[in-house]
Design an enzyme around this catalytic site. Structure first.
Site, PDB file in Angstrom:
ATOM      1  CB  SER A 139      -0.818   0.002   1.285  1.00 36.30           C
ATOM      2  OG  SER A 139      -1.431   1.279   1.399  1.00 36.30           O
ATOM      3  CE1 TYR A 152      -3.548  -2.022   5.644  1.00 35.09           C
ATOM      4  CE2 TYR A 152      -3.337   0.330   4.768  1.00 35.09           C
ATOM      5  CZ  TYR A 152      -3.566  -1.200   4.544  1.00 35.09           C
ATOM      6  OH  TYR A 152      -3.624  -1.712   3.322  1.00 35.09           O
TER       7      TYR A 152
END
Length: 254
Positions: A139, A152
């Site tokens: 990501s 995250y």
């Protein structure tokens, strides 16, 4: 020698929805034999009905026993040419000072240890054959921090280091390590999971601009896998045009 081109056997994790599902479809349409794995077998069965070159395989990547059983199955049925480590997810937007330990632990188990477990398990299969590819879908969170995102971004940074370090450790072997790092991608479940099923909050993430779609990332994965054997796509960062950073998005009318 890395085997490239069509008719390769490629494992995709997290294949029941979102980027994983679109990647299965893309690779199948490119002519590859795809082992589509996820926990929800009924969704995988639907993919197998749509594509004769897709094999559904129920898999929980947080289970040692299930990953071992998968490798035994792959060995007995023709080996493996590549893996797309796509399974992952986010929970919440906790500040560091009040981060939910259970949520952070869940993210680490799935994104980092799950990817590590699958990668360790299939690497011997890639070495035994003519070489192959390990794709890790991280990501933009693996490359930049943002407030409320330490849980995250932390696990995605760790997943990125896993792939980057592995590339250095096995350089010279016929195995390519490819990192694909998407920005905001509108999928069925990512934001719903992050916000514990709150559809209104999930919807707001994508309002006022055109986010990416799962097909955009699947196309990039398919392209990277089909490069000539001497070409390694170390890293591809893919964002919507209107996104410059996780917290810098040009939104209209919002």
């Amino acid at each position: 020698m890395v085997t490239t081109g069509t008719d390769r056997r490629i494992l995709v994790t997290g294949a029941s929805t979102g980027i994983g599902e679109k990647t299965v479809r893309r690779l199948a349409e490119q002519g590859h034999r795809v082992v589509a794995s996820a926990r929800r077998k009924e969704r995988l069965d639907a993919l197998a009905e749509a594509y004769s070159n897709v094999e559904p395989y129920r898999l929980d990547i947080t289970s040692d026993e299930e990953v071992t059983a998968l490798v035994d199955h792959l060995k007995a049925t023709g080996g493996l040419d590549g893996v797309v480590n796509n399974a992952g997810g986010a929970l919440g937007l906790d500040k560091v000072e009040d981060g939910d330990l259970d949520g952070w632990r869940w993210m680490y188990e799935l994104n980092v240890l799950g990817t590590l477990r699958v990668t360790q398990a299939v690497l011997p299969l890639l070495r035994d054959g003519d070489g192959g590819d390990i794709v890790v879908v991280t990501s933009t969170a693996a490359h930049e921090p943002y407030e409320g995102g330490a849980g995250y971004t932390g696990v995605k940074h760790a997943e990125r280091m896993l792939s980057t370090t592995l590339r250095r450790e096995i350089v010279g072997e016929p195995v390519r390590i490819i990192e694909i790092a998407p920005g905001n991608v509108a999928t069925e479940e990512f934001s719903l999971t992050r916000f514990s099923g709150d559809a209104e909050l999930a919807k707001k993430v994508y309002e006022g601009y055109q986010p990416l779609h799962g097909e955009d990332i699947a196309e990039a994965i398919g392209w990277a896998l089909d490069r000539p054997e001497h070409v390694n796509v170390d890293l591809m960062i893919i964002r919507p045009r209107d996104q410059a950073h996780s917290t810098k998005i040009a939104k209209k009318g919002v």
